[in-house]
Write an enzyme that holds these catalytic residues in place. Structure first.
Site, PDB file in Angstrom:
ATOM      1  N   HIS A   1      20.577  -1.103 -27.900  1.00 11.26           N
ATOM      2  CA  HIS A   1      21.127  -2.399 -28.265  1.00 11.26           C
ATOM      3  C   HIS A   1      21.997  -2.954 -27.150  1.00 11.26           C
ATOM      4  O   HIS A   1      22.165  -4.159 -27.004  1.00 11.26           O
ATOM      5  CB  HIS A   1      21.958  -2.298 -29.543  1.00 11.26           C
ATOM      6  CG  HIS A   1      21.212  -1.702 -30.680  1.00 11.26           C
ATOM      7  ND1 HIS A   1      20.110  -2.306 -31.236  1.00 11.26           N
ATOM      8  CD2 HIS A   1      21.392  -0.546 -31.374  1.00 11.26           C
ATOM      9  CE1 HIS A   1      19.644  -1.558 -32.223  1.00 11.26           C
ATOM     10  NE2 HIS A   1      20.406  -0.478 -32.319  1.00 11.26           N
TER      11      HIS A   1
ATOM     12  N   HIS B   1      31.141  -2.039 -23.573  1.00 10.00           N
ATOM     13  CA  HIS B   1      29.727  -2.432 -23.516  1.00 10.00           C
ATOM     14  C   HIS B   1      29.623  -3.939 -23.290  1.00 10.00           C
ATOM     15  O   HIS B   1      30.635  -4.644 -23.333  1.00 10.00           O
ATOM     16  CB  HIS B   1      29.008  -2.023 -24.814  1.00 10.00           C
ATOM     17  CG  HIS B   1      29.552  -2.713 -26.016  1.00 10.00           C
ATOM     18  ND1 HIS B   1      30.486  -2.145 -26.857  1.00 10.00           N
ATOM     19  CD2 HIS B   1      29.329  -3.962 -26.507  1.00 10.00           C
ATOM     20  CE1 HIS B   1      30.792  -2.995 -27.811  1.00 10.00           C
ATOM     21  NE2 HIS B   1      30.108  -4.105 -27.628  1.00 10.00           N
TER      22      HIS B   1
ATOM     23  N   HIS C   1      27.286  -7.736 -23.805  1.00 12.91           N
ATOM     24  CA  HIS C   1      26.274  -8.556 -24.476  1.00 12.91           C
ATOM     25  C   HIS C   1      25.854  -9.619 -23.476  1.00 12.91           C
ATOM     26  O   HIS C   1      26.692 -10.148 -22.747  1.00 12.91           O
ATOM     27  CB  HIS C   1      26.852  -9.215 -25.730  1.00 12.91           C
ATOM     28  CG  HIS C   1      27.313  -8.209 -26.744  1.00 12.91           C
ATOM     29  ND1 HIS C   1      26.522  -7.755 -27.766  1.00 12.91           N
ATOM     30  CD2 HIS C   1      28.492  -7.569 -26.878  1.00 12.91           C
ATOM     31  CE1 HIS C   1      27.180  -6.875 -28.484  1.00 12.91           C
ATOM     32  NE2 HIS C   1      28.386  -6.736 -27.980  1.00 12.91           N
TER      33      HIS C   1
ATOM     34  N   GLU D   1      29.036 -13.655 -26.990  1.00 11.00           N
ATOM     35  CA  GLU D   1      29.060 -13.714 -28.454  1.00 11.00           C
ATOM     36  C   GLU D   1      30.076 -14.753 -28.904  1.00 11.00           C
ATOM     37  O   GLU D   1      29.773 -15.641 -29.697  1.00 11.00           O
ATOM     38  CB  GLU D   1      29.378 -12.329 -29.019  1.00 11.00           C
ATOM     39  CG  GLU D   1      28.307 -11.307 -28.637  1.00 11.00           C
ATOM     40  CD  GLU D   1      28.162 -10.201 -29.648  1.00 11.00           C
ATOM     41  OE1 GLU D   1      29.140  -9.445 -29.825  1.00 11.00           O
ATOM     42  OE2 GLU D   1      27.085 -10.100 -30.263  1.00 11.00           O
TER      43      GLU D   1
ATOM     44  N   HIS E   1      32.984  -6.175 -23.979  1.00 18.56           N
ATOM     45  CA  HIS E   1      33.819  -5.706 -25.079  1.00 18.56           C
ATOM     46  C   HIS E   1      34.405  -4.346 -24.738  1.00 18.56           C
ATOM     47  O   HIS E   1      33.663  -3.412 -24.445  1.00 18.56           O
ATOM     48  CB  HIS E   1      32.997  -5.600 -26.373  1.00 18.56           C
ATOM     49  CG  HIS E   1      32.660  -6.929 -26.957  1.00 18.56           C
ATOM     50  ND1 HIS E   1      31.659  -7.115 -27.884  1.00 18.56           N
ATOM     51  CD2 HIS E   1      33.209  -8.152 -26.736  1.00 18.56           C
ATOM     52  CE1 HIS E   1      31.608  -8.398 -28.208  1.00 18.56           C
ATOM     53  NE2 HIS E   1      32.527  -9.048 -27.525  1.00 18.56           N
TER      54      HIS E   1
ATOM     55  N   THR F   1      30.361  -6.723 -34.194  1.00 14.62           N
ATOM     56  CA  THR F   1      29.352  -7.786 -34.087  1.00 14.62           C
ATOM     57  C   THR F   1      27.942  -7.234 -34.235  1.00 14.62           C
ATOM     58  O   THR F   1      26.965  -7.950 -34.031  1.00 14.62           O
ATOM     59  CB  THR F   1      29.476  -8.530 -32.746  1.00 14.62           C
ATOM     60  OG1 THR F   1      29.207  -7.615 -31.676  1.00 14.62           O
ATOM     61  CG2 THR F   1      30.862  -9.128 -32.576  1.00 14.62           C
ATOM     62  N   THR F   2      27.842  -5.942 -34.576  1.00 14.30           N
ATOM     63  CA  THR F   2      26.534  -5.318 -34.825  1.00 14.30           C
ATOM     64  C   THR F   2      26.613  -4.572 -36.156  1.00 14.30           C
ATOM     65  O   THR F   2      27.709  -4.220 -36.596  1.00 14.30           O
ATOM     66  CB  THR F   2      26.192  -4.300 -33.722  1.00 14.30           C
ATOM     67  OG1 THR F   2      27.236  -3.333 -33.633  1.00 14.30           O
ATOM     68  CG2 THR F   2      26.029  -4.977 -32.359  1.00 14.30           C
TER      69      THR F   2
END
Ligand SMILES: *[C@@H]1O[C@H](CO)[C@@H](O)[C@H](O)[C@H]1NC(C)=O
Length: 312
Positions: A84, A109, A111, A122, A135, A193-194
Site C-alpha cells: 500500500h 511512509h 502517499h 491526502e 506521514h 487514512t487506511t
C-alpha cells in the site's frame, strides 16, 4: 532528515508482501472500505480539506519539538513495501515534545499520485492537493506498550503530515525536506487514512510544504508494485478528503490574508512603508514648490510695482 535520503536512494527492488485485501480503486477501493472496516464510515475521519478561513487560532499550541531526529542511531532501519505504501521503521529514540503526551516514533511512509496527473497528497489546504505527503507516525508510549495497541485508543497516535510539492531542482541538502517553520501547523482529531481507519490520531499538518525533486518522486511512482492482482504499479495511494462534520481544526498561527507567507508579508510591509514615504516626500516637495512659486510671484509683483512707481 537522513531517513528521507535513505528512503529515496535505496534501490527500489522491493516485492510487495501480501497484506490485507483493500485497494484505493476498484471493487475493494475506498468507497467500499466501510463495508469491511466499519470505522472507515465513521464521522471523524482523515484526511480532510483544511479551509484556512474556518480554522480556530489557538495561541496555546506550542511548537513541536522533535527529539533525536538528527541522530537516527547506528542500527539499520527496516524499509519495506507493504503493498500500500513504502514504509521505513523508526526507532523509539525519536520522540516528539509539544503534544499532550510524549509520543515516540514508529514509522514513516508516503502517499503519492501518478506520473502526469495532479494530486497525490491526502490532506488538502484550501482544496489544493500537492504531489505527495509524508506521514511520520508516533504513539503514546507512556500509556501503551505498542503501536498496534495505541492505534485503537483515542489519541493513542500522533501523526505529522507534511505536504510535498515537486520541484525540478533537487534540494540542496536533505534537511530542507522538513519544513523550516515547525511552529506553523494545523491540529485536529482524526483517523488512520487506511483501513481499519481507527479514529485514534492526533493530527499535525504543517502549513509549510516540503520539496522533493521530480526525479525522486518519479522513482517512487515507477518502481513500486501494489498488492493488487494482477500486480500493478503502486500509484495513487491516497485517500480522498473526508467530511469535517462537527470537528474543529485549530491553527498554531494567525493566517494573514492566507495568500502570503511571512517573508512575503514582510516585503509587502516594507513595500507599503516605502510607498507611503515616497508619497509624503512628493507631497512635501510639491508643497514647497508651490510656496516658492507664490513667494516669487509676490516678489515680482512687488518688484514690478516698485519699478512702476519710479517710472511714473
Ligand atoms: C480531541 O478530542 C479530545 C477528546 O474529546 C479533546 O479533549 C481534544 O481537545 C481534541 N483535540 C483537538 C485538537 O480537537
Amino acid at each position: 532528515m537522513l531517513f528521507f535520503a535513505l528512503l529515496l536512494e535505496v534501490i527500489w527492488i522491493l516485492a510487495a508482501d501480501g497484506g490485507q485485501h483493500w485497494t484505493y480503486e476498484g471493487p475493494h477501493g475506498q468507497d467500499h472500505w466501510p463495508a469491511s472496516y466499519p470505522e472507515c464510515g465513521s464521522n471523524a475521519q482523515s484526511p480532510i480539506d483544511i479551509q484556512t478561513d474556518s480554522v480556530t487560532f489557538d495561541p496555546e499550541l506550542p511548537a513541536l519539538q522533535p527529539h533525536g531526529y538528527d541522530q537516527p542511531g547506528t542500527e539499520p532501519l527496516d524499509l519495506h513495501n507493504n503493498g500500500h505504501t513504502v514504509q521505513l521503521s523508526l526507532p523509539p529514540t525519536l520522540y516528539l515534545g509539544g503534544l499532550p503526551q510524549k509520543y515516540v516514533a514508529a514509522q514513516l511512509h508516503l502517499h503519492w499520485g501518478e506520473k502526469g496527473s495532479p494530486g497525490g497528497s491526502e490532506h488538502q489546504i484550501n482544496s489544493e492537493a500537492t504531489a505527495a505527503e509524508l506521514h511520520i507516525v508516533h504513539y503514546d508510549s507512556d500509556s501503551y506498550d505498542s503501536l498496534s495497541e495505541a492505534a485503537q485508543r483515542p489519541q493513542g497516535l500522533a501523526v505529522l503530515g507534511i505536504l510535498i510539492e515537486k520541484t525540478s531542482v533537487p534540494p540542496f541538502n536533505v534537511r530542507e525536506l522538513l519544513p523550516t517553520e515547525l511552529g506553523q501547523f494545523f491540529r485536529y482529531n482524526g483517523s488512520l487514512t487506511t483501513p481499519p481507519c481507527y479514529q485514534s490520531v492526533l493530527w499535525t499538518v504543517f502549513s509549510q510544504r516540503a520539496q522533493i525533486s521530480m526525479g525522486q518522486l518519479e522513482k517512487l511512482q515507477e518502481t513500486l508494485f501494489s498488492t493488487e492482482e494482477p500486480s500493478k504499479l503502486l500509484v495513487q495511494n491516497y485517500r480522498a478528503p473526508q467530511p469535517l462534520n462537527q470537528r474543529t481544526v485549530f491553527a498554531s498561527f494567525i493566517q494573514v490574508g492566507s495568500l502570503y507567507t511571512t517573508g512575503e508579508m514582510l516585503s509587502l510591509g516594507v513595500g507599503i512603508l516605502v510607498g507611503c514615504l515616497c508619497l509624503l516626500l512628493a507631497a512635501y516637495f510639491i508643497a514647497r514648490k508651490i510656496r516658492k512659486k507664490r513667494l516669487e510671484n509676490r516678489k515680482s509683483v512687488v518688484f514690478t510695482s516698485a519699478r512702476a512707481t519710479t517710472e511714473a
